[in-house]
Design a protein around this motif. Sequence first.
Motif, mmCIF file in Angstrom:
data_model
loop_
_atom_site.group_PDB
_atom_site.id
_atom_site.type_symbol
_atom_site.label_atom_id
_atom_site.label_comp_id
_atom_site.label_asym_id
_atom_site.label_seq_id
_atom_site.Cartn_x
_atom_site.Cartn_y
_atom_site.Cartn_z
ATOM 1 N N UNK A 101 0.826 -1.211 0.000
ATOM 2 C CA UNK A 101 0.000 0.000 0.000
ATOM 3 C C UNK A 101 0.864 1.267 0.000
ATOM 4 N N UNK A 102 1.680 1.416 -1.028
ATOM 5 C CA UNK A 102 2.515 2.600 -1.194
ATOM 6 C C UNK A 102 1.711 3.669 -1.918
ATOM 7 N N UNK A 103 1.714 4.867 -1.401
ATOM 8 C CA UNK A 103 0.789 5.916 -1.825
ATOM 9 C C UNK A 103 0.763 6.182 -3.330
ATOM 10 N N UNK A 104 1.898 6.206 -4.053
ATOM 11 C CA UNK A 104 1.815 6.487 -5.499
ATOM 12 C C UNK A 104 0.967 5.485 -6.271
ATOM 13 N N UNK A 105 0.777 4.284 -5.721
ATOM 14 C CA UNK A 105 0.023 3.261 -6.435
ATOM 15 C C UNK A 105 -1.419 3.662 -6.693
ATOM 16 N N UNK A 106 -1.952 4.548 -5.872
ATOM 17 C CA UNK A 106 -3.352 4.925 -6.009
ATOM 18 C C UNK A 106 -3.543 6.332 -6.568
ATOM 19 N N UNK A 107 -2.466 6.972 -7.050
ATOM 20 C CA UNK A 107 -2.548 8.384 -7.421
ATOM 21 C C UNK A 107 -2.271 8.688 -8.897
ATOM 22 N N UNK A 108 -1.993 7.701 -9.736
ATOM 23 C CA UNK A 108 -1.624 7.977 -11.124
ATOM 24 C C UNK A 108 -2.828 8.066 -12.051
ATOM 25 N N UNK A 109 -2.595 7.796 -13.350
ATOM 26 C CA UNK A 109 -3.701 7.731 -14.296
ATOM 27 C C UNK A 109 -3.860 8.921 -15.214
ATOM 28 N N UNK A 110 -2.764 9.542 -15.664
ATOM 29 C CA UNK A 110 -2.870 10.657 -16.598
ATOM 30 C C UNK A 110 -3.238 10.204 -18.004
ATOM 31 N N UNK A 111 -3.815 11.134 -18.788
ATOM 32 C CA UNK A 111 -4.198 10.845 -20.170
ATOM 33 C C UNK A 111 -4.174 12.146 -20.967
ATOM 34 N N UNK A 112 -3.904 12.036 -22.267
ATOM 35 C CA UNK A 112 -3.861 13.231 -23.123
ATOM 36 C C UNK A 112 -4.532 12.960 -24.456
ATOM 37 N N UNK A 495 -11.895 6.192 -10.651
ATOM 38 C CA UNK A 495 -11.584 7.279 -11.565
ATOM 39 C C UNK A 495 -10.430 8.153 -11.124
ATOM 40 N N UNK A 496 -9.635 8.584 -12.096
ATOM 41 C CA UNK A 496 -8.526 9.495 -11.844
ATOM 42 C C UNK A 496 -8.479 10.594 -12.929
ATOM 43 N N UNK A 497 -7.739 10.383 -14.014
ATOM 44 C CA UNK A 497 -7.594 11.407 -15.041
ATOM 45 C C UNK A 497 -8.816 11.495 -15.938
ATOM 46 N N UNK A 498 -8.961 12.626 -16.635
ATOM 47 C CA UNK A 498 -10.067 12.792 -17.574
ATOM 48 C C UNK A 498 -9.716 13.883 -18.581
ATOM 49 N N UNK A 499 -10.281 13.764 -19.775
ATOM 50 C CA UNK A 499 -10.024 14.736 -20.839
ATOM 51 C C UNK A 499 -11.158 14.688 -21.853
ATOM 52 N N UNK A 500 -11.220 15.705 -22.721
ATOM 53 C CA UNK A 500 -12.254 15.730 -23.753
ATOM 54 C C UNK A 500 -11.657 16.125 -25.097
ATOM 55 N N UNK A 501 -12.348 15.713 -26.165
ATOM 56 C CA UNK A 501 -11.965 16.061 -27.535
ATOM 57 C C UNK A 501 -13.101 15.640 -28.458
ATOM 58 N N UNK A 502 -13.147 16.250 -29.629
ATOM 59 C CA UNK A 502 -14.052 15.788 -30.683
ATOM 60 C C UNK A 502 -13.303 14.720 -31.474
#
Length: 620
Positions: A101-112, A495-502
């Motif tokens: 249970x190391x904290x970074x394990x639950x904090x990622x998830x970026x998207x572009x 849920x973590x990261x989120x983004x939008x686009x057409x």
Amino acid sequence: MNKRPHDEDESKTASADHGDDAVIGRAFRGSMIVFLLLAIAAGVIFLLWQKTPTSTPRVTDLSAPATSEISAAEIPAGTFVDITASSGIDFVHYNGAYGDKLLPETMGGGVAFFDFDNDGSQDLLFINSTDWPWHAVAKTSAPTLALYRNDGRGNFTNVTRGSGLDVSFYGMGVATGDYDNDGLPDVFITAVGRNHLFHNLGGGKFSEVTAAAGVGGSTNQWSTGCVWIDYDNDGKLDLFVCNYVRWSPEIDREVGYKLTGLGRAYGPPMNFEGTFPCLYHNDGDGHFTDVSKTAGLQIRNPATGLPMAKSLAVAPVDVDNDGWIDLVVANDTVQNFLFRNKHNGTFEEIGARTYIAFDAYGSARGAMGIDSARFRNDDALGIAIGNFANEMNALYVSQRDSLMFADEAITEGVGPASKSLLKFGLFFFDYDLDGRQDVLTTDGHLEEEINKVQASQQYRQPAQLFWNRGKSHGVSFVPVPSEKCGADIFKPIVGRGSAFADIDGDGDLDVVMTQINGPPLLLRNEQKLNHHWLRLKLVGTKANRDAIGAWIKVRVGTHTLSRQVMPTRSYLSQSELPITFGLGNATRVEEVTVTWPGGATQPVGDFKIDSLNMIKQSVP
């Protein structure tokens, strides 16, 4: 029934001298005073114990204040459909968790979302993590970033292999931007340990240039949100990087967060030291200089002298309308920052002075994702922040003084309904193309077993969509029910990261949401409201080529819609670079004006409704 000691003393006194009532009275009064003092001391000890940080994660009371009712008939129908698998997206996030249970394990998830090959279609890049070096798991191949090319119709092909992005490290967030103005977007990725910069070579190839550029940071840092900005208006994109907490596996184990009866758990950052963010100045020759200290970004706790920031996300926006980009930084459990640009390469931190630092009671919150917008279609700027469970979304709105904000989350409708959820990704976007910017939050808890200690809380949580019906109706934002937008968007995820686009060229905005240790959720917007739209992509000449930081104003009838060119938004993520204006039922636009970074204004006379328009900066 047990007698108190002073009762026994009084009995003995009375037996010895039945006539001495005064002595008995004095003894009784004295004993009562002692009793009261002991009670007060016990109360103080109890209150202090309640305030002392414990080694357990935030377990919260989930009662939310009531929100006003409106007729569901008022909310437009705008269905989102899950096309993750059918579109070709087969990415699965991996966090390398093995039980410690190391904290970074639950904090990622970026998207572009970004157009890496300049074909006009928005491609996708998912940020991945990997095994911890001391606990590698045998597998056929190490987890890597994942790059998907869009065919323009919302069908994606995995093109990671051989792209130069097929590398493995403990990634967190992402920022895309053309830092050398060659017409191709480059990629910066934050991580636990050194960060990474990839130069876009064209032809679907990227080359890592981190060392030469000087933006890797240190091996013992943990970086999170990041953004390309031109803070000095010299036409070259600089780089701002959030750092979270001073972390190592040894520190994490020593902190030792636990859930009662369950053992180790992911916890809040209160018992970790803070950090400083980083600002890298673009020198123009492929190299960057770290100017964090001289720029005034290293804020210390006045009581301890230690670094204060515990930053997860940043909203770059010209808060005071002076033509220079400012930075609003979302901090977790410590005050938020507002770095005001002083035009000379330095910033002044004025978060507390502008009332962005804390909630209405003067307390810091667990701030995660952040975005900014002129959501009322007037001059007021809104800064929305997704906060921890049992903490409402924040919506700081500028008042008559552009440097004075008030948290209007309750009165604007995004507060009460959000309270029970743990909000990470958050952004403004106009999902129904009516000209007003709505809000979407992506939600999920930190701890897998939270439900065992708090029955009303879940690890996987649904997203929340707020429709903006306009301030003239009182409360601006209204939660959208599933019957109005479909059940797919509310599928419970971590849920973590989120983004939008057409993604399919039909003018409306589609959405991606990521989750920890699982597949993303790609949602196609299938609204059928027949609203018109205008899409604009700016190309800077004197300004940075991406025109990041520019403002576009579109006058439709008596309304003026304002949007900033700023792909950095939400949590660890980037949305598309082109700007979409929903026009509702309007079939014409009276005026389009671009204000480029630095303040130069350019009217736009040649544009088409229901189409993407390229606008190049004119230089006198």
